[in-house]
Design a protein around this motif. Structure first.
Motif, PDB file in Angstrom:
ATOM      1  N   GLY A   6      71.542  51.822  29.668  1.00 32.06           N
ATOM      2  CA  GLY A   6      72.085  50.648  29.003  1.00 32.06           C
ATOM      3  C   GLY A   6      71.295  49.393  29.321  1.00 32.06           C
TER       4      GLY A   6
ATOM      5  N   ASP B  49      76.189  46.128  28.751  1.00 30.10           N
ATOM      6  CA  ASP B  49      76.510  47.292  27.917  1.00 30.10           C
ATOM      7  C   ASP B  49      75.873  48.492  28.611  1.00 30.10           C
ATOM      8  OD1 ASP B  49      77.100  49.142  26.021  1.00 30.10           O
ATOM      9  OD2 ASP B  49      75.889  48.256  24.417  1.00 30.10           O
ATOM     10  N   TYR B  50      76.658  49.140  29.460  1.00 31.28           N
ATOM     11  CA  TYR B  50      76.083  50.143  30.348  1.00 31.28           C
ATOM     12  C   TYR B  50      77.020  51.342  30.459  1.00 31.28           C
ATOM     13  CZ  TYR B  50      72.303  51.031  33.623  1.00 31.28           C
ATOM     14  OH  TYR B  50      71.151  51.501  34.205  1.00 31.28           O
ATOM     15  N   SER B  51      76.408  52.498  30.757  1.00 27.52           N
ATOM     16  CA  SER B  51      77.200  53.710  30.976  1.00 27.52           C
ATOM     17  C   SER B  51      76.675  54.444  32.200  1.00 27.52           C
ATOM     18  CB  SER B  51      77.137  54.622  29.746  1.00 27.52           C
ATOM     19  OG  SER B  51      75.824  55.130  29.568  1.00 27.52           O
TER      20      SER B  51
ATOM     21  N   ASN C 270      81.867  53.821  30.555  1.00 23.01           N
ATOM     22  CA  ASN C 270      81.245  52.692  29.866  1.00 23.01           C
ATOM     23  C   ASN C 270      81.698  51.366  30.480  1.00 23.01           C
ATOM     24  OD1 ASN C 270      79.983  54.445  27.998  1.00 23.01           O
ATOM     25  ND2 ASN C 270      81.876  54.535  26.791  1.00 23.01           N
TER      26      ASN C 270
ATOM     27  N   THR D 256      81.298  47.455  29.647  1.00 26.61           N
ATOM     28  CA  THR D 256      80.892  46.541  28.570  1.00 26.61           C
ATOM     29  C   THR D 256      81.630  45.212  28.692  1.00 26.61           C
ATOM     30  OG1 THR D 256      82.595  47.411  27.093  1.00 26.61           O
ATOM     31  CG2 THR D 256      80.425  48.442  26.979  1.00 26.61           C
TER      32      THR D 256
ATOM     33  N   GLY E 137      84.328  57.333  28.687  1.00 28.91           N
ATOM     34  CA  GLY E 137      83.737  57.648  27.401  1.00 28.91           C
ATOM     35  C   GLY E 137      84.525  58.721  26.662  1.00 28.91           C
TER      36      GLY E 137
END
Length: 676
Positions: free
Chosen positions: A573, A583-585, A603, A605, A616
């Protein structure tokens, strides 16, 4: 008759040489008579002049000479003189006008009676000009300034011209200064000042015991101000056997300062034995009083000794507190250059880094608040480039112990150089356990912004020290890597938002880490239950790699890998530093066969100061399947929570790739060896 007889008969007898001419006594008597007439005439003239002379006749000459010297009109209404061994002159209604460009009323100064005593014989005997006393009766001063900085109290004509020879004449020797019922006012829009003052002298039998007292009140820098001053007489200024005493107290809004003690040579400000103390809610408020721009700080209280040595103002033996931090050391200022030149050697035994947040535009501790434009985690207070250019400085700082329950840093060493607006911070080092974070920054002014480069090296940073600061996890091993930044901006937020560079962090084996890290990253429940039953929570750490390039303020992911003997976590992300969003996972997979786990991405965000953390679709699907199967046939609910393991072989390849082309440029060895 013979020839001699003829001669004797025809020649008159000789006149003796010593006998005066018959008319000389007459000429002598006539000369004395003329001299007596001239002397009598002069005496008569002097008597007539003495009877008819008026000291006011000298006023045009005095006015002209004084006006030429001061560069503005000087006028005297009446002049009186009394000749004698002590000659006294009294000028009535003295007025010093304003320079061109200022209103005529009120004038700069009005003095009802100005009395000056002189010792003529001292001057005739080569002792120079001796003035036993100057007395001012009801003086009134009106200092006026304009928004452009011009004022009516400057006397450029009195300033020594460059290259002009030094005067061989000794300065006048001035004795007592007596002031009765003095008043003054200062109106200066540039300094937002409107002050009224009263001053007078207190006379004692001993001239050395005379005191000059001044009380002033009004506003300065949009803040109420009060000044109380008590000093020795003017006679004490030149008396080296009796130090000049002074006691000054200033309150400007919430800022308080006091100066108390004696000065051996006030004219040169040498031999000072002065105690300076100042306190307030924020050191930034000292700018109007000191002319030195200081970043925002929490509440402070500092004392020390003030002296003047070799053209430098020295604040020595300084000690006090700024917020929760103690502050000690020495500050020296040379005020004679184009801008003041400051040199400081400061230290703290215990420092709370939140107290230093104002130096990067953040909110310092202790209640001081910095005005911000936008909400966010990155400080957006703009750096005032003109204010920074108003000072040159070299500051060395050492913090022996960093306090803070959640601070993973142990000590700090910093050296700051500021010259003509350029800021160099080299080094800025933090000790972390047995390792260090070493950095250097270079900020060069470009208009109202800075062109900035930064390099940071992580050298054997102690993971156990980092984990203890979280109060949740444990770990062991060493973290290494580097970060670099090239950017422009006028705040930390804009610099990071415009930045290019990257960060590379690596842990390569030889450590362990809390298994709960993987639990949180993958929402696993099996290891958490086992840890609750007393099963060890730590797993062998195989590697950790965070290799993230920065382009135009966006931090992307080249590699994010946490590999332990129990699980592998991979991140993907971006982090947008300009918008301050993420915005990362994070996806965690067990390294072995596991029951009781919900694998899949988590996730993260939203804004950096409050992101949303949600499972997710894969995790949600597996959880829904487990719930459905649990209703139909409870033992089948475990099936969606079974992982067969991904192994532990990802580290070697990722490490090789990262070391060959890291996002952050490696810092050359030996560049971070300075410790201030």
């Amino acid at each position: 008759m013979t020839e001699p007889d003829t001669i004797a008969a025809d020649t008159p007898p000789p006149t003796p040489a010593t006998a005066p001419p018959p008319d000389r006594p007459k000429r002598r008597r006539r000369g004395w008579r003329i001299a007596g007439i001239v002397t009598g005439a002069i005496v008569l003239l002097l008597v007539v002049l003495a009877l008819l002379f008026r000291w006011d006749w000298l006023i045009p000459l005095i006015d002209a000479r004084a006006s030429a010297a001061l560069g503005r009109k000087v006028s005297i209404a009446h002049l009186h003189g009394h000749l004698g061994r002590t000659t006294t002159f009294v000028a009535d209604d003295v007025e010093i006008a304003n320079p061109d460009g200022f209103d005529a009323d009120p004038p700069l100064a009005k003095i009802e009676h100005l009395t000056v005593s002189l010792l003529p014989l001292a001057w005739l005997h080569g002792q120079g000009i001796v003035i036993p006393e100057i007395a001012l009766d009801h003086p009134e001063f009106a200092a006026r300034g304009k928004a452009d900085g011009s004022n009516n109290w400057g006397f450029p004509g009195l300033a020594k011209k460059p290259g002009a020879p030094a005067s061989s004449s000794p300065p006048p020797k001035i004795g007592a200064l007596r002031i009765d019922d003095g008043t003054g006012s200062v109106i200066a829009p540039k300094f937002k000042a409107n002050i009224k003052a009263k001053f007078h002298t207190v006379h004692e039998d001993d001239p050395h015991a005379a005191r000059l007292l001044l009380d002033a009140d009004g506003t300065y820098a949009k803040q109420p101000i009060s000044v109380r001053f008590s000093g020795g007489s003017l006679l004490s200024l030149q008396d080296h056997d009796n130090p000049y005493p002074l006691d000054l107290k200033i309150a400007n809004g919430p800022t308080h300062a006091s100066l108390d003690g004696t000065v051996d040579d006030p004219m040169a400000f040498a031999g000072a034995k002065l105690k300076l103390a100042f306190s307030g809610p924020d050191m930034a408020l000292l700018l109007p009083l000191t002319g030195i721009a200081i970043p925002h700080t929490p509440a402070y209280s500092v004392t020390g000794n003030l002296d003047y040595r070799k053209s430098h103002i020295v604040f020595d033996d300084m000690h006090g507190r700024v917020g929760h931090s103690d502050l000690n050391g020495r500050i020296s200022v040379d005020p004679h250059g184009k801008v003041p030149d400051l040199d400081a050697d400061l230290n703290s035994k215990n420092v709370d880094l939140t107290d230093l947040a104002g130096f990067i535009g953040g909110d310092p501790g202790g209640g001081a608040k910095v005005p911000h434009k936008n909400k966010g985690v990155l400080p957006d207070q703009t750096f005032n480039v003109p204010a920074i250019r108003s000072l040159n400085a070299h500051v060395a700082y050492r913090g022996a112990h960093i306090e803070g329950y959640s601070m993973p840093l142990d000590s700090i060493v910093a050296v700051l150089d500021l010259h003509d607006g350029r800021i160099r911070l080299d080094p800025l080092n933090f000790a972390v356990g047995k390792g260090q974070i070493q950095s250097r920054f270079d900020l060069q002014p470009r208009g109202h912004e800075f062109a900035t480069t930064a390099r940071i090296a992580f050298q054997k940073v102690d993971i156990s020290r980092l984990m203890r600061a979280t109060h949740m996890f444990n770990g062991d091993g060493h973290l290494g890597g580097q970060a670099d930044l090239t950017t422009t901006g006028n705040s930390v937020a804009t610099m990071l938002g415009n930045g290019n560079g990257g960060i590379t962090l690596i842990v390569d084996g030889h450590g362990d880490i809390s298994a709960l890290l993987h639990d949180i990253a993958g929402l696993e429940i099996g290891p958490a239950i086992l840890s609750a039953l007393g099963v060890p929570e730590r797993a062998d750490l195989r590697c950790f790699i965070a290799d993230m390039p920065l382009r135009d303020g966006i931090l992307s992911t080249k590699t994010f890998l946490l590999q332990s003997s129990e699980a592998r976590t991979i991140g993907q992300g971006t982090i947008n530093l300009k918008a301050q969003t993420i915005d990362y996972s994070l996806t965690t997979r067990s390294s072995h066969f596991t029951v009781g786990s919900l694998p899949g991405p988590v996730n993260i965000t939203g804004p950096l100061d409050g992101p949303s953390i949600r499972p997710g679709a894969e995790i949600v699907g597996r959880a829904a399947a487990a719930t459905g199967l649990g209703i139909v046939l409870p033992p089948l609910a475990l099936l969606p929570m079974v992982q067969f393991g991904v192994g532990e072989g990802a580290c070697t390849e990722a490490l090789q790739e990262t070391k060959q082309a890291p996002a952050a440029k490696p810092i050359p060895a030996g560049r971070h060896h300075r410790h201030g």
